[in-house]
Enzyme design. Structure first.
Site, mmCIF file in Angstrom:
data_model
loop_
_atom_site.group_PDB
_atom_site.id
_atom_site.type_symbol
_atom_site.label_atom_id
_atom_site.label_comp_id
_atom_site.label_asym_id
_atom_site.label_seq_id
_atom_site.Cartn_x
_atom_site.Cartn_y
_atom_site.Cartn_z
ATOM 1 N N PRO A 187 0.807 -1.230 0.000
ATOM 2 C CA PRO A 187 0.000 0.000 0.000
ATOM 3 C C PRO A 187 0.837 1.276 0.000
ATOM 4 O O PRO A 187 0.297 2.355 -0.276
ATOM 5 C CB PRO A 187 -0.834 -0.127 1.281
ATOM 6 C CG PRO A 187 -0.060 -1.058 2.162
ATOM 7 C CD PRO A 187 0.644 -2.010 1.235
ATOM 8 N N THR A 218 1.131 -6.110 2.200
ATOM 9 C CA THR A 218 2.397 -6.266 2.914
ATOM 10 C C THR A 218 2.550 -5.123 3.907
ATOM 11 O O THR A 218 2.164 -3.985 3.631
ATOM 12 C CB THR A 218 3.584 -6.287 1.944
ATOM 13 O OG1 THR A 218 3.605 -5.075 1.167
ATOM 14 C CG2 THR A 218 3.463 -7.459 0.981
ATOM 15 N N ASP A 245 8.799 -2.716 -8.654
ATOM 16 C CA ASP A 245 9.622 -3.891 -8.948
ATOM 17 C C ASP A 245 10.253 -4.492 -7.696
ATOM 18 O O ASP A 245 10.594 -5.672 -7.672
ATOM 19 C CB ASP A 245 10.712 -3.503 -9.951
ATOM 20 C CG ASP A 245 10.125 -3.062 -11.283
ATOM 21 O OD1 ASP A 245 9.343 -3.845 -11.868
ATOM 22 O OD2 ASP A 245 10.421 -1.944 -11.738
ATOM 23 N N SER A 276 6.801 3.355 -8.692
ATOM 24 C CA SER A 276 7.287 4.556 -9.379
ATOM 25 C C SER A 276 7.873 4.229 -10.741
ATOM 26 O O SER A 276 7.572 4.895 -11.728
ATOM 27 C CB SER A 276 8.343 5.261 -8.513
ATOM 28 O OG SER A 276 7.818 5.628 -7.265
ATOM 29 N N ASP A 342 18.528 6.170 -8.634
ATOM 30 C CA ASP A 342 17.511 5.298 -8.052
ATOM 31 C C ASP A 342 17.430 5.480 -6.545
ATOM 32 O O ASP A 342 16.332 5.606 -5.971
ATOM 33 C CB ASP A 342 17.830 3.848 -8.397
ATOM 34 C CG ASP A 342 16.590 2.973 -8.428
ATOM 35 O OD1 ASP A 342 15.528 3.440 -7.985
ATOM 36 O OD2 ASP A 342 16.672 1.830 -8.899
ATOM 37 N N ARG A 349 9.795 10.300 -3.635
ATOM 38 C CA ARG A 349 8.817 9.247 -3.934
ATOM 39 C C ARG A 349 7.374 9.744 -4.009
ATOM 40 O O ARG A 349 6.596 9.260 -4.846
ATOM 41 C CB ARG A 349 8.945 8.130 -2.894
ATOM 42 C CG ARG A 349 7.999 6.971 -3.115
ATOM 43 C CD ARG A 349 8.255 5.836 -2.144
ATOM 44 N NE ARG A 349 9.495 5.141 -2.454
ATOM 45 C CZ ARG A 349 9.601 4.174 -3.342
ATOM 46 N NH1 ARG A 349 8.537 3.791 -4.030
ATOM 47 N NH2 ARG A 349 10.755 3.587 -3.549
ATOM 48 N N ARG A 355 9.983 11.315 -9.878
ATOM 49 C CA ARG A 355 11.133 11.318 -8.969
ATOM 50 C C ARG A 355 12.423 10.999 -9.705
ATOM 51 O O ARG A 355 13.480 11.572 -9.400
ATOM 52 C CB ARG A 355 10.928 10.310 -7.837
ATOM 53 C CG ARG A 355 10.901 8.856 -8.277
ATOM 54 C CD ARG A 355 10.816 7.897 -7.115
ATOM 55 N NE ARG A 355 12.099 7.287 -6.835
ATOM 56 C CZ ARG A 355 12.260 6.026 -6.418
ATOM 57 N NH1 ARG A 355 11.193 5.256 -6.238
ATOM 58 N NH2 ARG A 355 13.447 5.542 -6.172
#
Length: 547
Positions: A187, A218, A245, A276, A342, A349, A355
């Protein structure tokens, strides 16, 4: 490819419109399409008849023994391809007063939209929802009407399944619909909207396709890893990720930590974009050979692929870190600019995929270089360096290390044997290519076409091509040139950009030894320990729901 089933007989019947029972509909089901024609009333004038495409959901009375109307009495047909159908259901309807409203056949299609351009009409890459309803002709026997609706629903669903072919060819199997899907949702991924994405289009699509599933959210990092490591996988037909991912990275490594890892890793994995970057989701869409889509259009495309349920082999990377830890990757290994962006863009985020753009601009303003050594084993079909324009670096790339026998991993270790690599700290085998120690801006190894929704790194990649697609950019590149490279990646044209500083090779294994410290290395977007690292591809070792 699986052998095609023999052609089925054409199924014809008359239904009525679910809104107006006076409107008759002639419906024809073949192996490839569902065709709906409105039968004009004899008393209606040509100007009063309406096109079937303007009716939200027509239906016809399936009295197969009745004579078919002549073609001259039928309006122009609405033809729906079964390749776009995710499912068909039968249900009992209620009238406005709550009484028996007869039996309905409800077919659900997600065709690609047609958009008008100055040059004509073009097919869009985006899918849209189209629901087609037909009412079984009322005969006074509600049970018989529902049975007829169920017969048609089964026929449509069965024939739609025969058109589940992979655009890029190859063998496939199908997700078992008897057991449930485990749908894992983080979430907090992306902008924190993953649950809204599920309760919106995804839950509806899965219901329309009659796909049983259980939603599990989760709660903390590596929660998904623990869940799949301890789950009774015999209860589940597939594990589906609605997140970024990183959650799939957890799932794959959790599967490989099981005692039954050899069987567990063949559990079909599905991906729905909720993060994202959404690199694998963008790649799965790309493998359908459709044009680029973003946002909710990408979600619909991946939801459609999931409902079709085709399973295809997926390459995995076995990644070895200097501490001896072994990880399994499905996407990428990065060092330098890409890894920095990254990790450093995590603070942005809440803005979603933007981002990465913000992070890239910040890092470009203070571009770093990293000194290190790189070695790799070329793919069997690779001959010579493939660069964006020149082969100016090729003279320094063909040095080979002394002969050293390959070693195999310990027999008790989980996972396939890494038979192409020597242990870190020992020289690489003699058939590897060694790049002399130099300054790099980035090193990127990936298995898929996309690195993000809007970054097409390897346009011709396939989920089981057996290649690690290795890129590196040397320190001589200027900031404007690096920016142009990344802008070209939006359309996958960077390999034609004539940059002498970009090198691309298809390899089977690689080793990276950073000299500059500190630094950042990521695996599937997750930061790992910094130091020497090596990886080998294992072709088709996992399973992905693709299209």
């Amino acid at each position: 490819m699986a052998a095609r089933a023999p052609p089925s007989r054409e199924l014809r019947a008359e239904f009525t419109d679910p809104v107006d029972e006076e409107v008759k509909l002639a419906v024809t089901l073949t192996d490839s399409s569902l065709t709906v024609r409105r039968i004009p009333l004899l008393s209606s004038s040509p100007s009063s008849s309406s096109s079937p495409t303007s009716v939200p959901a027509p239906s016809a009375s399936p009295s197969s023994s009745s004579s078919s109307p002549s073609s001259s009495s039928l309006s122009s047909p609405l033809v729906l391809s079964l390749a776009d159908c995710v499912g068909c259901l039968a249900c009992s309807a209620r009238d406005a007063d709550g009484g028996d409203g007869g039996a309905l056949v409800c077919a659900y299609f997600y065709p690609r939209a047609r958009r008008r351009w100055a040059g004509g009409v073009a097919r869009s890459a985006a899918r849209h929802r189209l629901e087609q309803r037909f009412r079984v002709a009322r005969g006074g026997d509600g049970g018989a009407e529902l049975q007829e609706a169920e017969r048609w629903a089964r026929a449509v669903t069965r024939r739609a399944a025969r058109h589940e072919e992979l655009a890029h060819g190859g063998r496939y199997s199908q997700v078992c619909r008897v057991r449930r899907l485990m749908v894992l949702v983080n979430p907090l991924s992306g902008k924190g909207q993953a649950m809204a994405l599920y309760t919106g289009p995804i839950q509806r699509m899965l219901t329309e396709a009659a796909v049983p599933h259980t939603l599990i959210t989760t709660d903390y990092q590596n929660h998904a890893r623990e869940l799949v490591r301890n789950a009774d996988l015999s209860q589940w037909s597939a594990v589906v990720i609605l997140s970024g991912d990183g959650l799939l990275f957890e799932v794959i490594n959790g599967l490989m930590e099981r005692e039954d890892w050899e069987e567990a890793i063949h559990t079909p994995l599905g991906i729905l974009p909720g993060g994202s970057g959404n690199a694998l989701a963008a790649s799965v869409h790309h493998y359908t050979q459709a044009g680029a889509v973003f946002g909710e259009d990408l979600l619909l495309s991946c939801g459609f692929v999931l409902c079709k349920g085709l399973v295809y082999p997926l390459d995995l990377l076995s990644v070895r870190l200097s501490s001896g830890l072994r990880l399994f990757s499905f996407l990428s290994l990065a060092w330098g600019f890409v890894a920095d962006v990254d990790i450093e863009s995590e603070k942005y985020r809440p803005v979603g995929a933007v981002r990465f753009l913000v992070g890239a601009l910040v890092r470009l303003a203070s571009l770093r270089t990293y000194q290190g050594r790189l070695a790799f084993l070329l793919a069997e079909d690779e001959s010579g360096p493939v660069t964006a324009a020149s082969t100016a670096l090729s003279n320094t790339q063909q040095q080979h290390s002394p002969q050293c026998p390959t070693t195999r991993t310990a027999p008790k270790e989980h996972g396939p044997v890494d038979d192409l690599m020597t242990p870190l700290g020992e020289p690489v085998p003699a058939d590897w290519t060694v790049v002399e120690e130099r300054d790099f801006v980035l090193v990127l190894a990936t298995c898929h076409s996309h690195l993000a929704e809007d970054l097409m790194v390897v346009p011709d990649a396939r989920p089981d091509d057996g290649h690690i697609h290795l890129f590196y950019v040397t320190a001589a590149v200027s900031r404007p040139a690096l920016l142009r490279l990344f802008l070209a990646m939006e359309k996958g044209t960077h390999l034609a950009s004539e940059s002498p500083h970009l090198v691309y090779r298809r390899v089977r294994a690689l080793r990276l030894e950073p000299v500059t410290r500190p630094g950042v290395i990521t695996v599937d977007g997750e930061q790992v320990e910094y130091g020497p690292v090596q990886a080998q591809v294992h072709r088709g070792y996992a399973r992905i729901i693709s299209g």
